[in-house]
Design a protein around this motif. Structure first.
Motif, PDB file in Angstrom:
ATOM      1  N   LYS A  21     -46.313 -28.406  23.466  1.00 43.98           N
ATOM      2  CA  LYS A  21     -45.224 -28.189  24.645  1.00 43.98           C
ATOM      3  C   LYS A  21     -44.398 -27.136  24.150  1.00 43.98           C
ATOM      4  O   LYS A  21     -43.961 -26.716  22.844  1.00 43.98           O
ATOM      5  CB  LYS A  21     -44.743 -29.485  25.174  1.00 43.98           C
ATOM      6  CG  LYS A  21     -44.736 -30.885  25.210  1.00 43.98           C
ATOM      7  CD  LYS A  21     -44.461 -31.269  25.936  1.00 43.98           C
ATOM      8  CE  LYS A  21     -44.940 -32.710  26.614  1.00 43.98           C
ATOM      9  NZ  LYS A  21     -45.630 -33.171  25.310  1.00 43.98           N
TER      10      LYS A  21
ATOM     11  N   VAL B 280     -46.658 -28.299  37.399  1.00 44.33           N
ATOM     12  CA  VAL B 280     -45.233 -29.080  36.935  1.00 44.33           C
ATOM     13  C   VAL B 280     -44.597 -28.836  38.331  1.00 44.33           C
ATOM     14  O   VAL B 280     -43.438 -29.354  38.622  1.00 44.33           O
ATOM     15  CB  VAL B 280     -44.903 -29.178  35.643  1.00 44.33           C
ATOM     16  CG1 VAL B 280     -43.693 -30.658  35.616  1.00 44.33           C
ATOM     17  CG2 VAL B 280     -46.192 -29.894  34.425  1.00 44.33           C
TER      18      VAL B 280
ATOM     19  N   VAL C 203     -34.915 -34.651  29.374  1.00 41.64           N
ATOM     20  CA  VAL C 203     -35.748 -34.159  29.007  1.00 41.64           C
ATOM     21  C   VAL C 203     -35.498 -33.031  27.982  1.00 41.64           C
ATOM     22  O   VAL C 203     -35.852 -32.999  26.983  1.00 41.64           O
ATOM     23  CB  VAL C 203     -36.650 -32.876  30.454  1.00 41.64           C
ATOM     24  CG1 VAL C 203     -37.399 -32.457  29.170  1.00 41.64           C
ATOM     25  CG2 VAL C 203     -37.324 -34.080  30.814  1.00 41.64           C
TER      26      VAL C 203
ATOM     27  N   TYR D 181     -45.417 -35.581  35.788  1.00 37.84           N
ATOM     28  CA  TYR D 181     -45.091 -36.639  34.254  1.00 37.84           C
ATOM     29  C   TYR D 181     -46.584 -36.540  33.627  1.00 37.84           C
ATOM     30  O   TYR D 181     -46.618 -36.405  32.788  1.00 37.84           O
ATOM     31  CB  TYR D 181     -44.100 -37.747  34.514  1.00 37.84           C
ATOM     32  CG  TYR D 181     -42.325 -37.124  34.134  1.00 37.84           C
ATOM     33  CD1 TYR D 181     -42.490 -37.400  32.845  1.00 37.84           C
ATOM     34  CD2 TYR D 181     -42.167 -37.777  35.912  1.00 37.84           C
ATOM     35  CE1 TYR D 181     -40.604 -37.070  33.209  1.00 37.84           C
ATOM     36  CE2 TYR D 181     -40.532 -37.458  35.420  1.00 37.84           C
ATOM     37  CZ  TYR D 181     -39.886 -37.312  34.365  1.00 37.84           C
ATOM     38  OH  TYR D 181     -38.876 -36.668  33.912  1.00 37.84           O
TER      39      TYR D 181
ATOM     40  N   LEU E 278     -40.443 -28.894  33.885  1.00 42.05           N
ATOM     41  CA  LEU E 278     -39.858 -30.267  34.547  1.00 42.05           C
ATOM     42  C   LEU E 278     -38.456 -29.754  34.330  1.00 42.05           C
ATOM     43  O   LEU E 278     -38.417 -30.651  35.651  1.00 42.05           O
ATOM     44  CB  LEU E 278     -40.282 -30.895  32.778  1.00 42.05           C
ATOM     45  CG  LEU E 278     -40.306 -32.519  33.237  1.00 42.05           C
ATOM     46  CD1 LEU E 278     -41.007 -32.990  33.993  1.00 42.05           C
ATOM     47  CD2 LEU E 278     -40.792 -32.855  31.946  1.00 42.05           C
TER      48      LEU E 278
ATOM     49  N   PHE F 268     -47.163 -33.106  32.573  1.00 42.77           N
ATOM     50  CA  PHE F 268     -46.138 -32.923  31.395  1.00 42.77           C
ATOM     51  C   PHE F 268     -46.546 -33.197  29.817  1.00 42.77           C
ATOM     52  O   PHE F 268     -47.050 -33.218  28.716  1.00 42.77           O
ATOM     53  CB  PHE F 268     -44.429 -33.121  31.478  1.00 42.77           C
ATOM     54  CG  PHE F 268     -43.771 -32.256  30.715  1.00 42.77           C
ATOM     55  CD1 PHE F 268     -43.701 -32.025  30.547  1.00 42.77           C
ATOM     56  CD2 PHE F 268     -43.354 -33.951  29.934  1.00 42.77           C
ATOM     57  CE1 PHE F 268     -42.400 -31.708  29.007  1.00 42.77           C
ATOM     58  CE2 PHE F 268     -42.541 -33.978  28.535  1.00 42.77           C
ATOM     59  CZ  PHE F 268     -42.324 -32.209  28.319  1.00 42.77           C
ATOM     60  N   HIS F 269     -46.921 -35.021  29.868  1.00 48.58           N
ATOM     61  CA  HIS F 269     -47.253 -35.373  29.260  1.00 48.58           C
ATOM     62  C   HIS F 269     -48.687 -35.109  27.998  1.00 48.58           C
ATOM     63  O   HIS F 269     -49.652 -35.850  27.243  1.00 48.58           O
ATOM     64  CB  HIS F 269     -46.998 -36.832  29.157  1.00 48.58           C
ATOM     65  CG  HIS F 269     -45.878 -37.368  29.077  1.00 48.58           C
ATOM     66  ND1 HIS F 269     -45.108 -37.523  28.347  1.00 48.58           N
ATOM     67  CD2 HIS F 269     -45.203 -38.061  30.486  1.00 48.58           C
ATOM     68  CE1 HIS F 269     -43.601 -37.925  28.763  1.00 48.58           C
ATOM     69  NE2 HIS F 269     -43.891 -38.598  30.133  1.00 48.58           N
TER      70      HIS F 269
ATOM     71  N   GLY G 190     -46.045 -24.963  33.213  1.00 47.63           N
ATOM     72  CA  GLY G 190     -45.012 -25.195  34.022  1.00 47.63           C
ATOM     73  C   GLY G 190     -44.617 -24.584  35.581  1.00 47.63           C
ATOM     74  O   GLY G 190     -43.676 -25.651  35.875  1.00 47.63           O
TER      75      GLY G 190
ATOM     76  N   LEU H 125     -43.133 -25.210  29.371  1.00 47.38           N
ATOM     77  CA  LEU H 125     -43.347 -26.158  29.602  1.00 47.38           C
ATOM     78  C   LEU H 125     -42.378 -27.109  30.241  1.00 47.38           C
ATOM     79  O   LEU H 125     -41.966 -27.928  31.470  1.00 47.38           O
ATOM     80  CB  LEU H 125     -44.524 -26.809  29.269  1.00 47.38           C
ATOM     81  CG  LEU H 125     -44.917 -28.083  29.978  1.00 47.38           C
ATOM     82  CD1 LEU H 125     -45.513 -27.793  30.883  1.00 47.38           C
ATOM     83  CD2 LEU H 125     -46.115 -28.208  28.683  1.00 47.38           C
ATOM     84  N   TYR H 126     -40.894 -26.587  29.801  1.00 49.17           N
ATOM     85  CA  TYR H 126     -40.095 -28.424  29.304  1.00 49.17           C
ATOM     86  C   TYR H 126     -39.008 -27.634  30.614  1.00 49.17           C
ATOM     87  O   TYR H 126     -39.090 -27.820  31.430  1.00 49.17           O
ATOM     88  CB  TYR H 126     -39.483 -27.393  28.363  1.00 49.17           C
ATOM     89  CG  TYR H 126     -39.547 -28.634  27.036  1.00 49.17           C
ATOM     90  CD1 TYR H 126     -39.201 -29.800  27.155  1.00 49.17           C
ATOM     91  CD2 TYR H 126     -40.491 -28.346  25.654  1.00 49.17           C
ATOM     92  CE1 TYR H 126     -40.095 -30.974  26.525  1.00 49.17           C
ATOM     93  CE2 TYR H 126     -41.006 -29.048  24.667  1.00 49.17           C
ATOM     94  CZ  TYR H 126     -40.828 -30.334  24.816  1.00 49.17           C
ATOM     95  OH  TYR H 126     -40.752 -31.609  24.112  1.00 49.17           O
TER      96      TYR H 126
END
Length: 390
Positions: A216, A194, A240, A207, A224, A210-211, A191, A220-221
Motif C-alpha cells: 500500500k 476505494v 487508518v 475495505y 480510503l 483496500f485490504h 485509491g 491508496l491510504y
C-alpha cells in the motif's frame, strides 16, 4: 475604460514580442547558412520552440502563429509532436474550442494524435461534464491501439473521473481492461476506486479492495481516508492514519489537513470543553502567530452570523507553527485534547508536532528513524475509553 484598452494593447504587444522571439530563435537555431543541415533540423527546432512557448510561456495562440509562419516561410509541414503540444496547451489554457478545431484538422491531415493529447481531451471533456463525449474519445483511443504504453495515463484519468461521478461499475470494467491489456495499476487508481466505493456507502467493498493490495502507498491510504471523511467517519479515518504511520508510509501535509477537516469541518466546529475548542486553538493560535486579520474575521463570524467569512485555511495555520515553538504548542494542545476526550484529534496534533513541525523532524521521519507513533497515540479512542473504565 482607458486602462482596459491600454492593458489589451500591452498584452498584444507581449504576444507579438513572444512571436518574434520564437521566430528569431527558429531562424538562429536552424543554421540557415548550411542548407544541408537546415532541412534536417528545422522540424526538430520547430517542435522545440512550440514546446517552449506552450509549456514555459503558456501561450498556445502564439505557438500557433509560429507554426503558421513556419509553414508559409519555409514550407514546413505540421508534425504530430507540434499538434499534440498545441492540443494539450489549448486544453490547459481553457481554450477548448481551439483545441477541438485543431483536433479536427489533425484528422483531416491524417496525423494520429498521441496518448498525451487523448488524455488531455478526455480530462477536459470530463471537467465540462460531457461524459458521453469523453467516453467516445476514449473508445476511439482504444480502437486505434494507443491503450498500451503511454495510454495508461488516459486509463487512470478515466477511472478517476468515473469514480468521482459515482459510476463505480464502469470504473471496475475499465480497471479489468487495464489488467487484461497489461497497463500498470498503481495506488492512485486503486485509491480513486476505494474513494468512489466509500462515497456511495459501499464500505465493505471499499475495505475489501483496500485490504486486497499487498504493498500500500500513500495514494491508496488517502483514498480510503478521504472516503471515510466523506461519509462522516472521521474516527475510522484516524484509525487508518495510525495504521499508515505504523506500516512505515509517511503522511504528508495533505493527510493532516484532510483529517483536521474531517474532525472540525472546513469552517470549524465548537467543542464541548470551552478551553479546548476551535476558537481557542485555531483562532487563538492565529493571534499568537501575529495573524490578527484572519483571527478578526472569525471573531466577526462568531458575533455576527450574517457576515460571510471564507473557510479556515488549515494549511496556513500548520505553516505558521512549523518551527520549534510550534512543536511545544502542538504537544500541549494534543495532550489537552486527549485529556478532554478528543483522543483522535489530539493524536493528529501530537503526530504532526513529532514528525512534521520542523525540517529535521521531517527528515528523520522520511529516513525511517520514526517508524511508529509514540505511546500516546498507540491506543484509539475506543480502546482508551475502555482502559479508563477499567
Amino acid at each position: 475604460m482607458y486602462k482596459v484598452i491600454a492593458g489589451k494593447h500591452l498584452v498584444e504587444d507581449h504576444r507579438n514580442t513572444f512571436t518574434n522571439l520564437a521566430l528569431s530563435s527558429l531562424l538562429s537555431m536552424a543554421e540557415l547558412d548550411r542548407p544541408k543541415v537546415m532541412n534536417r533540423k528545422r522540424p526538430r527546432v520547430l517542435a522545440f520552440v512550440v514546446d517552449a512557448v506552450c509549456s514555459v510561456c503558456k501561450l498556445p495562440d502564439v505557438a500557433e502563429k509560429v507554426v503558421r509562419q513556419a509553414e508559409r516561410r519555409y514550407g514546413l509541414a505540421r508534425c504530430g509532436r507540434c499538434c499534440e503540444l498545441l492540443v494539450v496547451a489549448y486544453c490547459r489554457a481553457g481554450m477548448f474550442a481551439d483545441a477541438c478545431s485543431l483536433w479536427n484538422g489533425m484528422e483531416k491531415r491524417g496525423i494520429e494524435p498521441g496518448a498525451a493529447a487523448y488524455e488531455e481531451i478526455v480530462v477536459t471533456l470530463f471537467k465540462n461534464n460531457r461524459i458521453p463525449d469523453a467516453m467516445k474519445v476514449f473508445d476511439g483511443m482504444r480502437r486505434r491501439g494507443l491503450s498500451a504504453g503511454g495510454g495508461g495515463a488516459c486509463y487512470h484519468a478515466v477511472v478517476s473521473w468515473l469514480c468521482k461521478e459515482g459510476r463505480t461499475w464502469s470504473a471496475f470494467m475499465v480497471l479489468a481492461e487495464m489488467v487484461k491489456r497489461g497497463v500498470e495499476v498503481d495506488g492512485e487508481v486503486l485509491g480513486d476506486l476505494v474513494y468512489g466505493l466509500l462515497a456511495r456507502r459501499r464500505v465493505r467493498e471499499g475495505y475489501s479492495v483496500f485490504h486486497g493490495v499487498k504493498e500500500k502507498d500513500i495514494a491508496l491510504y488517502h483514498g480510503l481516508m478521504k472516503g471515510l471523511v466523506r461519509i462522516k467517519r472521521a474516527g475510522e479515518a484516524t484509525e487508518v492514519f495510525r495504521e499508515m504511520v505504523t506500516s512505515g508510509c509517511e503522511p504528508n501535509m495533505h493527510t493532516y489537513i484532510m483529517l483536521l477537516q474531517g474532525h472540525l469541518g472546513k469552517r470549524g466546529r465548537k467543542g464541548r470543553d470551552p478551553l479546548v475548542n476551535f476558537e481557542s486553538i485555531f483562532v487563538g493560535g492565529l493571534v499568537k502567530a501575529g495573524r490578527t486579520l484572519e483571527a478578526t474575521k472569525f471573531v466577526e463570524r462568531t458575533m455576527w452570523g450574517g457576515v460571510d467569512v471564507p473557510r479556515f485555511d488549515y494549511n496556513k495555520f500548520l505553516h505558521y507553527f512549523s518551527n520549534e515553538e510550534g512543536v511545544a504548542m502542538f504537544e500541549e494542545v494534543g495532550r489537552r485534547l486527549r485529556e478532554t476526550g478528543h483522543v483522535d484529534l489530539g493524536d493528529i496534533f501530537l503526530t504532526y508536532g513529532e514528525r512534521m513541525a520542523t525540517r529535521d523532524r521531517r527528515r528523520r521521519a522520511m529516513n525511517g528513524r520514526l517508524t511508529a507513533v509514540e505511546d500516546y497515540s498507540c491506543l484509539s479512542s475506543s480502546q482508551e475509553s475502555e482502559a479508563r473504565s477499567v
